[in-house]
Scaffold this active site. Structure first.
Site, short mmCIF file in Angstrom:
data_model
loop_
_atom_site.label_atom_id
_atom_site.label_comp_id
_atom_site.label_asym_id
_atom_site.label_seq_id
_atom_site.Cartn_x
_atom_site.Cartn_y
_atom_site.Cartn_z
CB SER A 94 38.21 9.33 1.88
OG SER A 94 39.29 9.08 2.06
CB THR A 196 39.09 5.40 -4.04
OG1 THR A 196 38.38 5.79 -4.50
CG2 THR A 196 38.83 3.67 -4.05
CB THR A 214 36.09 5.60 -1.06
OG1 THR A 214 35.96 6.25 -1.40
CG2 THR A 214 34.64 4.44 -2.62
CB THR A 247 42.64 6.65 -5.74
OG1 THR A 247 41.90 7.63 -4.50
CG2 THR A 247 43.69 7.32 -6.24
N GLY A 248 40.62 9.04 -6.90
CA GLY A 248 40.00 10.67 -6.99
C GLY A 248 38.68 10.98 -7.65
N1 GLY Z 1 36.83 8.10 -6.08
C1 GLY Z 1 35.91 8.42 -5.38
C2 GLY Z 1 34.71 8.25 -5.47
O1 GLY Z 1 34.92 9.25 -6.43
O2 GLY Z 1 33.50 8.21 -5.21
#
Ligand code: GLY
Length: 337
Positions: A94, A196, A214, A247-248
Protein backbone atom coordinates in the site's frame (compact mmCIF):
# COMPACT_ATOMS: atom_id res chain seq x y z
CA UNK A 1 -21.26 6.62 24.37
CA UNK A 2 -21.88 10.39 24.66
CA UNK A 3 -23.93 12.15 22.01
CA UNK A 4 -22.01 14.47 19.75
CA UNK A 5 -23.49 17.46 21.59
CA UNK A 6 -22.34 16.09 24.98
CA UNK A 7 -18.95 15.25 23.52
CA UNK A 8 -18.37 18.73 22.18
CA UNK A 9 -19.48 20.21 25.49
CA UNK A 10 -16.81 18.08 27.22
CA UNK A 11 -14.23 19.24 24.71
CA UNK A 12 -15.22 22.86 25.17
CA UNK A 13 -14.79 22.56 28.94
CA UNK A 14 -11.34 21.12 28.40
CA UNK A 15 -10.66 24.11 26.19
CA UNK A 16 -11.51 26.49 29.00
CA UNK A 17 -9.16 24.63 31.33
CA UNK A 18 -6.30 24.70 28.86
CA UNK A 19 -6.95 28.34 28.11
CA UNK A 20 -6.94 29.30 31.77
CA UNK A 21 -3.79 27.36 32.59
CA UNK A 22 -1.90 28.16 29.45
CA UNK A 23 -1.49 30.95 26.96
CA UNK A 24 0.82 32.93 29.28
CA UNK A 25 3.33 30.11 29.66
CA UNK A 26 2.27 27.66 27.03
CA UNK A 27 5.07 25.10 27.35
CA UNK A 28 4.77 24.56 31.09
CA UNK A 29 0.98 24.61 31.01
CA UNK A 30 0.96 21.96 28.27
CA UNK A 31 3.15 19.72 30.41
CA UNK A 32 0.84 20.08 33.42
CA UNK A 33 -2.18 19.40 31.27
CA UNK A 34 -0.63 16.17 30.04
CA UNK A 35 0.05 15.00 33.58
CA UNK A 36 -3.39 15.92 34.84
CA UNK A 37 -5.19 14.20 31.97
CA UNK A 38 -3.15 11.10 31.18
CA UNK A 39 -3.54 9.88 27.63
CA UNK A 40 -3.46 6.18 26.61
CA UNK A 41 0.25 5.89 27.31
CA UNK A 42 -0.18 7.73 30.62
CA UNK A 43 2.91 9.89 30.30
CA UNK A 44 3.84 13.46 29.71
CA UNK A 45 6.57 13.75 27.15
CA UNK A 46 7.08 17.48 27.35
CA UNK A 47 10.57 18.35 26.23
CA UNK A 48 11.36 14.92 24.83
CA UNK A 49 11.34 13.79 21.21
CA UNK A 50 8.47 11.61 20.06
CA UNK A 51 7.49 9.86 16.85
CA UNK A 52 4.20 8.14 16.02
CA UNK A 53 3.21 6.26 12.87
CA UNK A 54 0.21 4.46 11.48
CA UNK A 55 0.02 0.67 11.28
CA UNK A 56 2.43 -2.03 12.33
CA UNK A 57 4.94 -1.05 9.68
CA UNK A 58 5.10 2.22 11.57
CA UNK A 59 7.48 0.47 13.99
CA UNK A 60 10.19 0.32 11.31
CA UNK A 61 9.39 3.84 10.15
CA UNK A 62 9.67 5.09 13.73
CA UNK A 63 13.03 3.38 14.14
CA UNK A 64 14.41 5.28 11.14
CA UNK A 65 12.89 8.53 12.38
CA UNK A 66 14.27 7.92 15.85
CA UNK A 67 17.82 7.69 14.54
CA UNK A 68 17.38 11.28 13.39
CA UNK A 69 15.62 12.50 16.54
CA UNK A 70 17.99 10.94 19.06
CA UNK A 71 20.92 12.73 17.46
CA UNK A 72 19.14 16.04 17.92
CA UNK A 73 17.91 16.11 14.32
CA UNK A 74 14.89 17.99 13.05
CA UNK A 75 11.36 16.57 13.08
CA UNK A 76 11.11 17.29 9.35
CA UNK A 77 14.17 15.13 8.60
CA UNK A 78 12.82 12.44 10.92
CA UNK A 79 9.43 12.09 9.24
CA UNK A 80 11.01 12.01 5.79
CA UNK A 81 13.45 9.30 6.89
CA UNK A 82 10.58 7.33 8.44
CA UNK A 83 8.34 7.58 5.38
CA UNK A 84 11.10 6.35 3.09
CA UNK A 85 11.18 2.98 4.89
CA UNK A 86 7.85 1.53 3.69
CA UNK A 87 8.35 3.30 0.35
CA UNK A 88 11.29 0.96 -0.27
CA UNK A 89 9.66 -2.18 1.12
CA UNK A 90 8.44 -4.43 -1.73
CA UNK A 91 6.41 -6.49 0.75
CA UNK A 92 4.28 -3.47 1.60
CA UNK A 93 1.45 -3.37 -0.94
CA UNK A 94 0.00 0.00 0.00
CA UNK A 95 3.06 2.27 -0.15
CA UNK A 96 5.76 2.93 -2.74
CA UNK A 97 7.68 0.06 -4.36
CA UNK A 98 5.43 -3.01 -4.41
CA UNK A 99 2.25 -0.98 -4.01
CA UNK A 100 -0.79 -2.45 -5.73
CA UNK A 101 -1.44 -0.78 -9.07
CA UNK A 102 -4.53 0.95 -10.34
CA UNK A 103 -7.14 -0.71 -12.56
CA UNK A 104 -4.87 -0.31 -15.57
CA UNK A 105 -1.73 -1.71 -13.95
CA UNK A 106 0.00 1.57 -13.06
CA UNK A 107 1.47 2.12 -9.60
CA UNK A 108 0.62 5.76 -8.85
CA UNK A 109 1.81 7.38 -5.66
CA UNK A 110 0.59 10.19 -3.41
CA UNK A 111 2.61 11.84 -0.62
CA UNK A 112 2.94 15.02 1.34
CA UNK A 113 5.03 16.57 4.07
CA UNK A 114 4.49 19.55 6.39
CA UNK A 115 6.50 21.38 9.02
CA UNK A 116 5.75 23.44 12.11
CA UNK A 117 5.93 26.71 10.20
CA UNK A 118 3.00 25.76 7.99
CA UNK A 119 5.18 24.97 5.00
CA UNK A 120 3.92 22.03 2.94
CA UNK A 121 4.83 20.08 -0.17
CA UNK A 122 2.95 17.37 -1.98
CA UNK A 123 2.92 15.14 -5.03
CA UNK A 124 0.08 13.09 -6.42
CA UNK A 125 -0.48 10.62 -9.23
CA UNK A 126 3.29 10.20 -9.50
CA UNK A 127 4.71 7.16 -11.27
CA UNK A 128 8.16 5.58 -11.39
CA UNK A 129 9.76 7.30 -8.38
CA UNK A 130 10.44 5.24 -5.26
CA UNK A 131 10.40 8.12 -2.78
CA UNK A 132 7.49 10.47 -3.40
CA UNK A 133 7.86 11.90 0.11
CA UNK A 134 11.29 13.25 -0.80
CA UNK A 135 9.94 14.75 -4.01
CA UNK A 136 7.17 16.37 -1.94
CA UNK A 137 9.80 17.86 0.35
CA UNK A 138 11.61 19.42 -2.58
CA UNK A 139 8.34 20.81 -3.94
CA UNK A 140 8.06 22.53 -0.56
CA UNK A 141 11.65 23.72 -0.42
CA UNK A 142 12.52 24.49 -4.03
CA UNK A 143 9.32 25.71 -5.67
CA UNK A 144 6.77 28.40 -4.85
CA UNK A 145 4.05 25.70 -5.02
CA UNK A 146 2.49 23.17 -2.68
CA UNK A 147 1.42 20.36 -5.00
CA UNK A 148 2.64 18.87 -8.26
CA UNK A 149 0.68 16.16 -10.08
CA UNK A 150 1.31 13.35 -12.55
CA UNK A 151 3.60 14.11 -15.48
CA UNK A 152 4.56 17.48 -14.01
CA UNK A 153 5.58 15.87 -10.71
CA UNK A 154 7.62 13.26 -12.59
CA UNK A 155 9.34 15.93 -14.66
CA UNK A 156 10.21 17.85 -11.51
CA UNK A 157 11.53 14.67 -9.86
CA UNK A 158 13.72 13.98 -12.89
CA UNK A 159 15.05 17.53 -12.83
CA UNK A 160 15.91 17.09 -9.15
CA UNK A 161 17.88 13.95 -9.96
CA UNK A 162 15.58 11.27 -8.59
CA UNK A 163 16.23 7.90 -10.24
CA UNK A 164 13.34 6.21 -12.03
CA UNK A 165 12.34 2.60 -11.67
CA UNK A 166 9.44 0.25 -12.32
CA UNK A 167 7.51 0.07 -9.03
CA UNK A 168 5.25 -2.81 -10.08
CA UNK A 169 6.71 -5.90 -8.43
CA UNK A 170 5.94 -9.42 -9.56
CA UNK A 171 3.81 -10.02 -6.44
CA UNK A 172 1.75 -6.90 -7.04
CA UNK A 173 1.35 -7.72 -10.73
CA UNK A 174 0.06 -11.20 -9.86
CA UNK A 175 -2.47 -9.74 -7.39
CA UNK A 176 -3.63 -7.28 -10.04
CA UNK A 177 -4.05 -10.04 -12.67
CA UNK A 178 -6.01 -12.09 -10.14
CA UNK A 179 -8.25 -9.10 -9.40
CA UNK A 180 -8.82 -8.52 -13.12
CA UNK A 181 -10.40 -11.96 -13.45
CA UNK A 182 -13.38 -10.61 -11.54
CA UNK A 183 -15.80 -8.97 -13.95
CA UNK A 184 -16.87 -6.03 -11.82
CA UNK A 185 -14.92 -2.87 -11.07
CA UNK A 186 -14.39 -2.70 -7.33
CA UNK A 187 -11.33 -0.98 -5.93
CA UNK A 188 -10.15 -2.40 -2.66
CA UNK A 189 -9.01 -0.60 0.44
CA UNK A 190 -6.02 -2.29 1.99
CA UNK A 191 -7.20 -1.06 5.34
CA UNK A 192 -7.58 -4.49 6.92
CA UNK A 193 -3.88 -5.12 6.55
CA UNK A 194 -2.54 -1.60 6.33
CA UNK A 195 -2.76 1.49 4.22
CA UNK A 196 -1.15 4.92 4.28
CA UNK A 197 1.99 5.52 6.29
CA UNK A 198 1.25 8.63 8.29
CA UNK A 199 4.08 9.74 10.54
CA UNK A 200 4.24 12.63 13.03
CA UNK A 201 7.25 13.72 15.05
CA UNK A 202 8.34 16.22 17.64
CA UNK A 203 12.02 16.90 17.97
CA UNK A 204 14.20 17.90 20.90
CA UNK A 205 13.50 21.58 20.23
CA UNK A 206 9.73 20.99 20.27
CA UNK A 207 9.31 21.40 16.52
CA UNK A 208 6.56 19.31 14.92
CA UNK A 209 6.41 17.78 11.44
CA UNK A 210 4.43 15.16 9.59
CA UNK A 211 4.42 13.14 6.38
CA UNK A 212 2.14 10.75 4.53
CA UNK A 213 2.84 8.35 1.71
CA UNK A 214 0.74 5.76 -0.11
CA UNK A 215 -0.01 3.99 -3.37
CA UNK A 216 -3.67 4.55 -2.56
CA UNK A 217 -6.61 2.25 -3.06
CA UNK A 218 -5.66 -0.98 -4.76
CA UNK A 219 -7.03 -1.21 -8.30
CA UNK A 220 -8.47 2.31 -8.23
CA UNK A 221 -9.51 4.11 -11.41
CA UNK A 222 -6.52 5.49 -13.28
CA UNK A 223 -6.18 9.10 -12.18
CA UNK A 224 -7.74 8.66 -8.76
CA UNK A 225 -6.01 10.71 -6.08
CA UNK A 226 -6.72 10.06 -2.43
CA UNK A 227 -6.41 12.02 0.78
CA UNK A 228 -2.69 11.43 1.37
CA UNK A 229 -1.31 14.32 -0.71
CA UNK A 230 -4.05 16.74 0.36
CA UNK A 231 -2.82 19.11 3.04
CA UNK A 232 -5.59 19.36 5.62
CA UNK A 233 -7.04 15.96 4.71
CA UNK A 234 -4.56 13.18 5.56
CA UNK A 235 -2.05 15.54 7.17
CA UNK A 236 -2.02 18.81 9.02
CA UNK A 237 0.56 20.36 11.30
CA UNK A 238 0.35 23.50 13.40
CA UNK A 239 3.54 24.02 15.34
CA UNK A 240 1.78 25.66 18.29
CA UNK A 241 -1.06 23.15 18.56
CA UNK A 242 -0.29 19.69 17.21
CA UNK A 243 -0.30 17.44 14.19
CA UNK A 244 -2.69 14.86 12.76
CA UNK A 245 -2.63 12.21 10.09
CA UNK A 246 -5.16 9.85 8.56
CA UNK A 247 -5.28 6.41 7.04
CA UNK A 248 -7.98 4.35 5.37
CA UNK A 249 -10.61 5.26 2.80
CA UNK A 250 -9.34 8.59 1.58
CA UNK A 251 -12.63 9.77 0.13
CA UNK A 252 -14.14 9.94 3.63
CA UNK A 253 -11.15 11.89 4.92
CA UNK A 254 -11.22 14.32 1.98
CA UNK A 255 -14.93 15.01 2.38
CA UNK A 256 -14.46 15.99 6.03
CA UNK A 257 -10.96 17.51 5.82
CA UNK A 258 -10.10 15.32 8.79
CA UNK A 259 -6.47 16.28 9.44
CA UNK A 260 -7.30 19.95 9.67
CA UNK A 261 -10.39 19.17 11.74
CA UNK A 262 -8.41 17.20 14.33
CA UNK A 263 -5.83 19.97 14.73
CA UNK A 264 -8.51 22.64 14.85
CA UNK A 265 -10.37 20.74 17.58
CA UNK A 266 -7.12 20.53 19.56
CA UNK A 267 -6.70 24.27 19.13
CA UNK A 268 -10.15 24.71 20.66
CA UNK A 269 -9.20 22.66 23.71
CA UNK A 270 -9.78 19.01 22.83
CA UNK A 271 -7.11 16.51 23.75
CA UNK A 272 -5.67 14.59 20.78
CA UNK A 273 -7.88 11.64 21.75
CA UNK A 274 -11.05 13.73 21.94
CA UNK A 275 -10.24 15.40 18.64
CA UNK A 276 -9.70 12.08 16.85
CA UNK A 277 -12.94 10.71 18.29
CA UNK A 278 -14.94 13.69 17.08
CA UNK A 279 -13.39 13.51 13.59
CA UNK A 280 -14.24 9.81 13.38
CA UNK A 281 -17.75 10.46 14.71
CA UNK A 282 -18.40 12.83 11.80
CA UNK A 283 -17.64 9.99 9.39
CA UNK A 284 -19.04 7.05 11.32
CA UNK A 285 -22.21 8.87 12.33
CA UNK A 286 -23.28 8.96 8.70
CA UNK A 287 -22.67 5.24 8.10
CA UNK A 288 -25.74 3.99 9.94
CA UNK A 289 -25.41 0.96 12.18
CA UNK A 290 -22.97 -0.92 9.97
CA UNK A 291 -19.81 0.64 8.50
CA UNK A 292 -19.46 -2.20 5.98
CA UNK A 293 -15.95 -2.14 4.58
CA UNK A 294 -15.30 1.49 5.45
CA UNK A 295 -12.26 2.15 7.59
CA UNK A 296 -10.64 5.43 8.54
CA UNK A 297 -8.13 5.93 11.33
CA UNK A 298 -6.82 9.19 12.77
CA UNK A 299 -3.62 9.60 14.73
CA UNK A 300 -2.63 12.86 16.42
CA UNK A 301 -0.12 14.39 18.79
CA UNK A 302 -0.28 17.74 20.50
CA UNK A 303 2.53 20.13 21.29
CA UNK A 304 2.96 18.56 24.73
CA UNK A 305 3.46 15.12 23.24
CA UNK A 306 0.10 13.61 24.12
CA UNK A 307 -1.15 11.01 21.64
CA UNK A 308 -4.67 10.31 20.39
CA UNK A 309 -6.04 7.77 17.92
CA UNK A 310 -9.44 6.56 16.85
CA UNK A 311 -10.85 4.52 13.98
CA UNK A 312 -14.18 3.68 12.40
CA UNK A 313 -13.65 -0.05 13.01
CA UNK A 314 -11.28 -2.16 15.10
CA UNK A 315 -8.07 -3.16 13.37
CA UNK A 316 -6.26 0.16 13.11
CA UNK A 317 -2.89 0.04 14.83
CA UNK A 318 -0.35 2.73 15.44
CA UNK A 319 3.18 2.73 16.82
CA UNK A 320 4.86 5.32 19.00
CA UNK A 321 8.39 5.72 20.21
CA UNK A 322 9.86 8.17 22.69
CA UNK A 323 13.28 6.70 23.23
CA UNK A 324 12.66 4.60 26.27
CA UNK A 325 9.60 2.92 24.89
CA UNK A 326 8.61 1.42 21.55
CA UNK A 327 4.93 0.53 21.56
CA UNK A 328 2.39 -0.82 19.08
CA UNK A 329 -1.19 0.02 20.05
CA UNK A 330 -4.63 -1.14 18.88
CA UNK A 331 -6.60 2.05 18.40
CA UNK A 332 -10.08 2.24 19.89
CA UNK A 333 -12.94 2.28 17.37
CA UNK A 334 -16.38 3.82 16.94
CA UNK A 335 -17.94 0.49 15.89
CA UNK A 336 -17.31 -2.85 17.48
CA UNK A 337 -15.23 -2.05 20.53
N1 GLY B 1 -5.67 6.71 2.49
C1 GLY B 1 -5.13 6.38 1.26
C2 GLY B 1 -6.01 6.59 0.13
O1 GLY B 1 -7.22 6.59 0.26
O2 GLY B 1 -5.51 6.76 -0.96
Amino acid sequence: MPTRREFLATCALAGVAVGAAGRAAAGAADAREAEEQPEPDAASRAGRPLVVSTWNFGVAANAAAWRVLEGGGAALDAVEAGARVPESDPANHSVGLGGYPDRDGHVTLDACIMDDRGRAGSVCFLEGIEHPVSVARLVMERTPHVMLAGAGALRFAREQGFPERDLLTEDARRAWLEWRREAKYEPRANAERHDTLGILARDRDGRLAGACTTSGLAFKLHGRVGDSPIVGAALFVDGRVGAATATGHGEFVMRTLGGFLVVELMRQGCSPQEACEEAIARIAGDLGSDPGEVQVGYLAIDAAGRIGAHAVRPGFQYAWRDGEREVLVDAPAFFGD
